[in-house]
Design a protein around this motif. Sequence first.
Motif, PDB file in Angstrom:
ATOM      1  N   SER A   1      75.091  56.282  61.271  1.00 16.72           N
ATOM      2  CA  SER A   1      74.922  56.082  62.625  1.00 16.72           C
ATOM      3  C   SER A   1      75.495  56.591  63.311  1.00 16.72           C
ATOM      4  N   GLU A   2      76.578  56.886  63.432  1.00 24.56           N
ATOM      5  CA  GLU A   2      77.380  57.431  63.909  1.00 24.56           C
ATOM      6  C   GLU A   2      77.313  58.554  64.384  1.00 24.56           C
ATOM      7  N   ASP A   3      77.161  59.066  62.879  1.00 22.45           N
ATOM      8  CA  ASP A   3      77.237  60.179  62.959  1.00 22.45           C
ATOM      9  C   ASP A   3      75.914  61.344  63.897  1.00 22.45           C
ATOM     10  N   PHE A   4      74.636  60.122  63.567  1.00 19.09           N
ATOM     11  CA  PHE A   4      73.589  60.556  63.802  1.00 19.09           C
ATOM     12  C   PHE A   4      73.572  60.094  65.503  1.00 19.09           C
ATOM     13  N   VAL A   5      74.491  59.447  66.503  1.00 15.26           N
ATOM     14  CA  VAL A   5      74.283  58.989  67.754  1.00 15.26           C
ATOM     15  C   VAL A   5      75.588  60.995  68.193  1.00 15.26           C
ATOM     16  N   ARG A   6      76.504  60.963  67.139  1.00 14.12           N
ATOM     17  CA  ARG A   6      77.120  62.367  67.631  1.00 14.12           C
ATOM     18  C   ARG A   6      76.469  63.255  68.030  1.00 14.12           C
ATOM     19  N   ARG A   7      75.270  63.214  67.007  1.00 21.01           N
ATOM     20  CA  ARG A   7      74.564  64.222  67.075  1.00 21.01           C
ATOM     21  C   ARG A   7      73.126  64.263  67.875  1.00 21.01           C
ATOM     22  N   ARG A   8      72.954  63.096  68.602  1.00 22.70           N
ATOM     23  CA  ARG A   8      71.404  62.326  69.772  1.00 22.70           C
ATOM     24  C   ARG A   8      70.450  62.580  68.756  1.00 22.70           C
ATOM     25  N   LEU A   9      70.641  62.682  67.378  1.00 20.81           N
ATOM     26  CA  LEU A   9      69.228  62.281  66.745  1.00 20.81           C
ATOM     27  C   LEU A   9      68.777  60.706  66.055  1.00 20.81           C
ATOM     28  N   SER A  10      67.988  59.920  66.687  1.00 23.37           N
ATOM     29  CA  SER A  10      66.892  59.456  66.357  1.00 23.37           C
ATOM     30  C   SER A  10      65.762  60.007  65.422  1.00 23.37           C
ATOM     31  N   PRO A  11      65.181  58.867  64.644  1.00 26.99           N
ATOM     32  CA  PRO A  11      64.413  58.762  63.771  1.00 26.99           C
ATOM     33  C   PRO A  11      63.176  57.581  64.233  1.00 26.99           C
ATOM     34  N   GLY A  12      62.536  58.729  65.096  1.00 27.99           N
ATOM     35  CA  GLY A  12      61.304  57.523  65.436  1.00 27.99           C
ATOM     36  C   GLY A  12      60.468  57.102  65.073  1.00 27.99           C
ATOM     37  N   GLY A  13      60.266  57.942  63.649  1.00 25.75           N
ATOM     38  CA  GLY A  13      59.035  58.053  62.974  1.00 25.75           C
ATOM     39  C   GLY A  13      59.289  57.486  61.487  1.00 25.75           C
ATOM     40  N   ALA A  14      60.388  57.530  61.131  1.00 29.32           N
ATOM     41  CA  ALA A  14      61.060  57.048  59.439  1.00 29.32           C
ATOM     42  C   ALA A  14      60.950  54.899  60.127  1.00 29.32           C
ATOM     43  N   ALA A  15      61.041  54.965  61.894  1.00 27.13           N
ATOM     44  CA  ALA A  15      61.501  53.495  62.185  1.00 27.13           C
ATOM     45  C   ALA A  15      60.314  53.012  61.924  1.00 27.13           C
ATOM     46  N   ASP A  16      59.010  53.725  62.518  1.00 28.81           N
ATOM     47  CA  ASP A  16      57.511  52.392  62.374  1.00 28.81           C
ATOM     48  C   ASP A  16      56.920  52.581  60.858  1.00 28.81           C
ATOM     49  N   THR A  17      58.065  54.215  60.459  1.00 33.32           N
ATOM     50  CA  THR A  17      57.073  53.859  58.620  1.00 33.32           C
ATOM     51  C   THR A  17      57.451  52.891  57.552  1.00 33.32           C
ATOM     52  N   LEU A  18      59.213  52.609  58.347  1.00 29.65           N
ATOM     53  CA  LEU A  18      59.748  50.978  57.610  1.00 29.65           C
ATOM     54  C   LEU A  18      59.129  49.766  58.371  1.00 29.65           C
ATOM     55  N   ALA A  19      58.861  49.819  59.680  1.00 28.26           N
ATOM     56  CA  ALA A  19      57.668  48.679  59.808  1.00 28.26           C
ATOM     57  C   ALA A  19      56.363  49.343  59.545  1.00 28.26           C
TER      58      ALA A  19
END
Length: 287
Positions: free
Chosen positions: A257-275
Amino acid sequence: MRTAALRAPAPSGLTPAAIGRAATLALHDELSLTPKPGLVTLIDAGSHEDMDAHTFLRSLFSLRRYFARIAEAGERGADFALLEQCGIAAEARMLAATGGVNTHRGAIFMLGLLCAAAGAVCRERGTAPQPQRLRDALRRHWGEALAARSLRPPRLPGGIAARRHGLRGASEEAAGAFPILFETAVPALTQALARGLTPTQARLDTLFHIIAVLDDSNLAHRGGLDGLRWAQRTARAFLDRGGIARPEGLREAHAISEDFVRRRLSPGGAADTLAAACWVRRVSAGA
Ligand SMILES: CC(C)(COP(=O)(O)OP(=O)(O)OC[C@H]1O[C@@H](n2cnc3c(N)ncnc32)[C@H](O[C@H]2O[C@H](COP(=O)(O)OP(=O)(O)OP(=O)(O)O)[C@@H](O)[C@H]2O)[C@@H]1O)[C@@H](O)C(=O)NCCC(=O)NCCS
Ligand SMILES: Nc1ncnc2[nH]cnc12
């Protein structure tokens, strides 16, 4: 008394209100899951400067009637144009509640279509909607409209990035009746729970399974094709090492998660698919 209260519940007992409530609960399941790579949780904003848990909770509250309403439209056999009007009105309420921040635009689309499909299945079959029945209803009722819609020029940054890179964005995923949801996410969640993982562990492993294969247009928009492919490789490697159910699993998930934040990446589509996968399990079990 509200007419809805006078309506004889659908034979399955899954009323539009129950279908809609399951969507709200599933979106809360997703928001409250932590740690999540780059995504907003109840305790941190991930890769976002423009939103946090309060933004998502205000957004969820603004959608509290939408999912039941679109399930009712599906139960009545509404055409896609009516569903789209429902979705556009919900987006407006979301944006008013969040001060213009896009928290759930994709969830309004994806979970809205799924709630409409569940409404249709409950009316047609009189049973709790099972995954394949949901998928069949999506294709049968709105497959043509979704296929035509996916050919329209995209108007959102994610969709534009997806088109540029030849990826399957939200519209294309819907036109295929959500293959990643039904062929990856729901089986991964079901198998993780069957293996004895806790709901939190199972949801986290499922999120990584989704990130590893989804053409998440949010990742492509923020990180280009390299960013998307890095995220997919990272998720796959985490799962190949055994995922969350290892002593070092949680520490690794935090580090990712810290690596994603360092790269400013946010998988919003994956979050919706999990929901959506959490929602499918709820409604298939009779909500
Ligand atoms: C149909 C629309 C969704 C637009 O279609 P399009 O294909 O252009 O959509 P995309 O831009 O590809 O994706 C839109 C949102 O869907 C989620 N998503 C992304 N990739 C996928 C995928 N492969 N499969 C499924 N879903 C996907 C994602 O939504 C979530 O992320 C957003 C929050 O993250 P954030 O990074 O903050 O996003 P931004 O603020 O945009 O970026 P930054 O500025 O912060 O960098 C949030 O929306 C989550 O839900 C994509 O964002 C639809 O918009 C549309 O046209 N609606 C009109 C109404 C309608 O048709 N409704 C139908 C009702 S049934
Ligand atoms: N928890 C979350 N953080 C960021 N974007 C999201 N889109 C959907 N859920 C999200």
